[in-house]
Motif scaffolding. Sequence first.
Motif, PDB file in Angstrom:
ATOM      1  N   ASP A  27      42.694 -29.807  13.287  1.00  0.00           N
ATOM      2  CA  ASP A  27      42.044 -30.668  14.276  1.00  0.00           C
ATOM      3  C   ASP A  27      40.751 -31.280  13.732  1.00  0.00           C
ATOM      4  OD1 ASP A  27      44.062 -30.066  16.038  1.00  0.00           O
ATOM      5  OD2 ASP A  27      42.901 -28.606  17.191  1.00  0.00           O
ATOM      6  N   GLY A  28      40.127 -30.587  12.773  1.00  0.00           N
ATOM      7  CA  GLY A  28      38.925 -31.113  12.141  1.00  0.00           C
ATOM      8  C   GLY A  28      39.217 -32.175  11.088  1.00  0.00           C
ATOM      9  N   GLY A  29      40.504 -32.471  10.874  1.00  0.00           N
ATOM     10  CA  GLY A  29      40.893 -33.517   9.923  1.00  0.00           C
ATOM     11  C   GLY A  29      41.315 -33.002   8.568  1.00  0.00           C
ATOM     12  N   GLY A  30      41.375 -31.670   8.379  1.00  0.00           N
ATOM     13  CA  GLY A  30      41.696 -31.107   7.080  1.00  0.00           C
ATOM     14  C   GLY A  30      43.183 -30.960   6.818  1.00  0.00           C
ATOM     15  N   ILE A  31      43.529 -30.861   5.536  1.00  0.00           N
ATOM     16  CA  ILE A  31      44.905 -30.619   5.099  1.00  0.00           C
ATOM     17  C   ILE A  31      45.133 -29.117   5.017  1.00  0.00           C
ATOM     18  CG2 ILE A  31      46.535 -30.871   3.187  1.00  0.00           C
ATOM     19  CD1 ILE A  31      45.121 -33.525   2.529  1.00  0.00           C
ATOM     20  N   VAL A  32      46.271 -28.665   5.531  1.00  0.00           N
ATOM     21  CA  VAL A  32      46.622 -27.246   5.532  1.00  0.00           C
ATOM     22  C   VAL A  32      47.517 -26.943   4.330  1.00  0.00           C
ATOM     23  CG1 VAL A  32      47.864 -25.417   6.754  1.00  0.00           C
ATOM     24  CG2 VAL A  32      46.410 -27.035   8.024  1.00  0.00           C
ATOM     25  N   SER A  33      47.158 -25.887   3.604  1.00  0.00           N
ATOM     26  CA  SER A  33      47.998 -25.370   2.533  1.00  0.00           C
ATOM     27  C   SER A  33      48.329 -23.919   2.857  1.00  0.00           C
ATOM     28  CB  SER A  33      47.271 -25.464   1.186  1.00  0.00           C
ATOM     29  OG  SER A  33      48.072 -24.943   0.141  1.00  0.00           O
ATOM     30  N   LEU A  34      49.549 -23.506   2.556  1.00  0.00           N
ATOM     31  CA  LEU A  34      50.000 -22.143   2.820  1.00  0.00           C
ATOM     32  C   LEU A  34      50.634 -21.564   1.563  1.00  0.00           C
ATOM     33  CD1 LEU A  34      51.800 -22.865   6.219  1.00  0.00           C
ATOM     34  CD2 LEU A  34      49.564 -21.786   5.958  1.00  0.00           C
ATOM     35  N   MET A  35      50.271 -20.332   1.230  1.00  0.00           N
ATOM     36  CA  MET A  35      50.912 -19.619   0.133  1.00  0.00           C
ATOM     37  C   MET A  35      51.329 -18.240   0.633  1.00  0.00           C
ATOM     38  SD  MET A  35      47.699 -18.556  -2.333  1.00  0.00           S
ATOM     39  CE  MET A  35      48.812 -17.712  -3.474  1.00  0.00           C
ATOM     40  N   TRP A  36      52.043 -17.503  -0.221  1.00  0.00           N
ATOM     41  CA  TRP A  36      52.535 -16.203   0.237  1.00  0.00           C
ATOM     42  C   TRP A  36      52.600 -15.221  -0.923  1.00  0.00           C
ATOM     43  CZ3 TRP A  36      57.897 -15.365   3.055  1.00  0.00           C
ATOM     44  CH2 TRP A  36      57.921 -14.095   3.619  1.00  0.00           C
ATOM     45  N   HIS A  37      51.632 -14.314  -0.965  1.00  0.00           N
ATOM     46  CA  HIS A  37      51.777 -13.108  -1.773  1.00  0.00           C
ATOM     47  C   HIS A  37      52.750 -12.207  -1.016  1.00  0.00           C
ATOM     48  CE1 HIS A  37      48.150 -14.227  -4.114  1.00  0.00           C
ATOM     49  NE2 HIS A  37      48.629 -13.382  -5.006  1.00  0.00           N
ATOM     50  N   PHE A  38      54.011 -12.301  -1.345  1.00  0.00           N
ATOM     51  CA  PHE A  38      55.092 -11.660  -0.597  1.00  0.00           C
ATOM     52  C   PHE A  38      55.131 -10.170  -0.960  1.00  0.00           C
ATOM     53  CE2 PHE A  38      59.620 -12.824   1.016  1.00  0.00           C
ATOM     54  CZ  PHE A  38      59.750 -11.595   1.644  1.00  0.00           C
ATOM     55  N   ASN A  39      54.473  -9.355  -0.146  1.00  0.00           N
ATOM     56  CA  ASN A  39      54.440  -7.915  -0.404  1.00  0.00           C
ATOM     57  C   ASN A  39      55.730  -7.243   0.036  1.00  0.00           C
ATOM     58  OD1 ASN A  39      51.836  -7.000  -1.575  1.00  0.00           O
ATOM     59  ND2 ASN A  39      50.980  -8.089   0.183  1.00  0.00           N
ATOM     60  N   VAL A  40      56.094  -6.171  -0.680  1.00  0.00           N
ATOM     61  CA  VAL A  40      57.293  -5.385  -0.379  1.00  0.00           C
ATOM     62  C   VAL A  40      56.920  -3.908  -0.375  1.00  0.00           C
ATOM     63  CG1 VAL A  40      58.866  -7.093  -1.364  1.00  0.00           C
ATOM     64  CG2 VAL A  40      57.937  -5.291  -2.821  1.00  0.00           C
ATOM     65  N   PRO A  41      57.694  -3.067   0.330  1.00  0.00           N
ATOM     66  CA  PRO A  41      57.407  -1.627   0.327  1.00  0.00           C
ATOM     67  C   PRO A  41      57.546  -1.036  -1.078  1.00  0.00           C
ATOM     68  CG  PRO A  41      58.902  -2.209   2.113  1.00  0.00           C
ATOM     69  CD  PRO A  41      58.808  -3.410   1.227  1.00  0.00           C
ATOM     70  N   LYS A  42      56.803   0.011  -1.327  1.00  0.00           N
ATOM     71  CA  LYS A  42      56.869   0.646  -2.643  1.00  0.00           C
ATOM     72  C   LYS A  42      58.200   1.353  -2.866  1.00  0.00           C
ATOM     73  CE  LYS A  42      51.888   1.015  -3.284  1.00  0.00           C
ATOM     74  NZ  LYS A  42      50.726   1.879  -3.546  1.00  0.00           N
ATOM     75  N   THR A  43      58.774   1.866  -1.779  1.00  0.00           N
ATOM     76  CA  THR A  43      60.109   2.467  -1.850  1.00  0.00           C
ATOM     77  C   THR A  43      60.841   2.135  -0.564  1.00  0.00           C
ATOM     78  OG1 THR A  43      59.552   4.564  -0.779  1.00  0.00           O
ATOM     79  CG2 THR A  43      59.153   4.421  -3.162  1.00  0.00           C
ATOM     80  N   ALA A  44      62.129   2.426  -0.532  1.00  0.00           N
ATOM     81  CA  ALA A  44      62.925   2.151   0.666  1.00  0.00           C
ATOM     82  C   ALA A  44      62.471   2.980   1.850  1.00  0.00           C
ATOM     83  CB  ALA A  44      64.396   2.418   0.376  1.00  0.00           C
ATOM     84  N   SER A  45      61.858   4.131   1.584  1.00  0.00           N
ATOM     85  CA  SER A  45      61.459   5.037   2.663  1.00  0.00           C
ATOM     86  C   SER A  45      59.971   4.982   2.988  1.00  0.00           C
ATOM     87  CB  SER A  45      61.841   6.475   2.306  1.00  0.00           C
ATOM     88  OG  SER A  45      61.203   6.877   1.096  1.00  0.00           O
ATOM     89  N   THR A  46      59.238   4.098   2.327  1.00  0.00           N
ATOM     90  CA  THR A  46      57.790   4.005   2.561  1.00  0.00           C
ATOM     91  C   THR A  46      57.497   3.532   3.983  1.00  0.00           C
ATOM     92  OG1 THR A  46      57.317   3.521   0.236  1.00  0.00           O
ATOM     93  CG2 THR A  46      55.637   2.915   1.836  1.00  0.00           C
ATOM     94  N   THR A  47      56.559   4.212   4.638  1.00  0.00           N
ATOM     95  CA  THR A  47      56.091   3.786   5.951  1.00  0.00           C
ATOM     96  C   THR A  47      54.889   2.858   5.759  1.00  0.00           C
ATOM     97  OG1 THR A  47      56.811   5.845   6.983  1.00  0.00           O
ATOM     98  CG2 THR A  47      55.160   4.535   8.163  1.00  0.00           C
ATOM     99  N   ILE A  48      54.956   1.692   6.362  1.00  0.00           N
ATOM    100  CA  ILE A  48      53.877   0.716   6.233  1.00  0.00           C
ATOM    101  C   ILE A  48      52.783   1.062   7.232  1.00  0.00           C
ATOM    102  CG2 ILE A  48      53.258  -1.721   6.195  1.00  0.00           C
ATOM    103  CD1 ILE A  48      55.416  -0.802   4.152  1.00  0.00           C
ATOM    104  N   GLY A  49      51.568   1.279   6.754  1.00  0.00           N
ATOM    105  CA  GLY A  49      50.458   1.662   7.618  1.00  0.00           C
ATOM    106  C   GLY A  49      49.836   0.468   8.308  1.00  0.00           C
TER     107      GLY A  49
END
Length: 471
Positions: free
Chosen positions: A221-243
């Motif tokens: 709304d202020g007139g700026g251009i929006v850029s989006l990126m993604w550091h796509f994080n994944v669990p350390k193991t299949a059984s890891t609980t995300i805190g």
Amino acid sequence: MKSATKWLLGALAIGLVVWSCGKDNPVDGGSTETDTAPATLTLSPTSFTAGQEGGPFEWTVTAPSRPKVSCDASWVKVTDGTYKDYRITFTLTVEANGTYDSRTATLTVMAGSLSQTAALTQAGREKITPPETDLTRTLVTADATVPAQNLFNYLLSIYGQKTLSGVIADVNWNHREADKIRQLTGRYPAINCYDFIQVYVPEGNGWIDYSDLTPVTDWSDGGGIVSLMWHFNVPKTASTTIGTDGSGVTCTPSETSFRAKNVFTEGSWENQWFYAQMDKVVSILLQLQEKGIAALWRPFHEGAGNACAINQASWTNAWFWWGYDGADVYKQLWTTMFDYFASRGVKNLIWVWTTQNYNGDPATYKQDTDWYPGEAYVDIVGRDLYGYTDTQNATEFTEIQAAYPKKMVALAECGVNGSTAFSEVGDFWTAGAHWSWFMPWYGSSMPADAWWKNAMDQNIVITRDQLPSLK
């Protein structure tokens, strides 16, 4: 843009003091044939006396048919111990129907002399065809939204002539770094880049809520251009609980058993996580789309890492999990995301792919062209550089543009590298690195205040207040 051959009157400078006339000063109205040049330069004051400090000079340009004229002027005081001369250099660029004329004239005014009018001759004149002539002008997203196409068209219109200022947000969903730059320089950067790096955090965590679009809508709304990126994080193991504090995830291959090649096996934990996280992001993108906000979209950045080193060793791996299983899997991840976003109705993105190139060192690195997702999946090619000189910037830009001649090329990340500073914007531009935009990283990689002040005062740098309405 290329500079025309200089036309010089007068002696060489002995001592120099330089003043710049500031941002572009367009002469409004009409267009003209591309072979019509500005005719007259008028200066004020019209006389100088010995020892006079003088300046700033006022000046006007008159030209047939009132073309648009971009002007950059500087004056140089020349001292030999007995008198002072004033040498004034003007670079004028005439815009007419997508073709640009450029010429530079230098006028030397002797102390005590009168010089009311200086003619700008045709000598040294050079016609320049903008580099966007052969660029792809259609977005890879079918039926892209009007704001997305407007943003892309704008990027094409300034490519090779101007560069957009930008900054990466501090970690996540905010524009604090942009606010600091505004406070420091008086101007906001044109682009603010938000990271989905913590979109995985469970709801109700108490510290981040991506469903609150206010930081992004405020910027747009202020007139700026929006850029989006993604550091796509994944669990350390299949059984890891995300805190709720964000623990239990990583991007680094050595810290996780998550493998990109398993994303394509239906029912695998990698497959389930991949699509669940994409759904979170898609939900936000569709909300932005409904609000008329388009974005530069940069997923899976720096995919090759060090994998393109000619001599393979323990360190010649991809830096992120999305590149760890090689180029073919990486490209499949990219096209899978692209197709899934399209199937969900996401049409407001300009897709930016980040090359690793080979750092100007073909004896050590191959180019990462095998990692390129393809012409049908990429709108813009980006590059991330830290601690690079102007010459190194120019080498990288030239190599990338040659490898992907139909795509605009941007400096998707930049900044200092330890104690090694990054080239000033005017210097890398003059050297030939005509990046579509530049975007420093936050924290310890952020360039110094003096760098930002210099950057935001450059004639070739576009700030947020100079952007047109793109919605």
